[in-house]
Design a protein around this motif. Structure first.
Motif: not given
Length: 132
Positions: A67, A71, A74, A76, A79
């Motif tokens: 997960w 992230m 993406q 982030r 993360a």
């Protein structure tokens, strides 16, 4: 991921490899259940409870890596920090459970993944999202 720089692609591959390796290692322990019983001198129920605990922890770590890697892809920024914090917790867990060849491989994967996760190119790639 095509626009991600090489250090990011390597980091992602290492995090995912760590997750998969954890799952295979955990599954492998179930196949060695008889040997674990003989070596430890514990009852079958004790070994089963131990393996269940290891399986739960292994699946949790693998899911977190999967997960958090998603992230990270993406872009982030949090993360990257979360991956490192989870990895440090995982390393401490491995040291508590006991050192084995599999745990040394896991530690190596984690350390190299952290290095690539925090390279300048990865930081710049994540920062580009905030600039747009």
């Amino acid at each position: 991921m095509n626009d991600a720089p090489r250090p990011v692609r390597i980091a992602v591959g290492l995090w995912l490899a760590t997750a998969v390796f954890i799952l295979f290692t955990t599954a492998g322990l179930w196949f060695q259940r008889g040997e674990i019983e003989q070596l430890s001198g514990r009852s079958s129920d004790d070994v089963t409870n131990f393996l269940i605990a290891l399986t739960v922890v292994g699946v949790v770590f693998a899911a977190l890596y999967g997960w958090l890697t998603r992230m990270f892809l993406q872009r982030r920024n949090w993360a990257r920090a979360a991956l490192s914090i989870v990895a440090i917790g995982h390393m401490l867990w491995l040291l508590v459970v006991g050192v084995s060849a599999a745990s040394l491989v896991t530690l190596l994967l984690i350390c190299v993944a952290i290095v690539f996760t925090w390279q300048r190119a990865a930081a710049q790639w994540v920062a580009e999202v905030r600039e747009q």
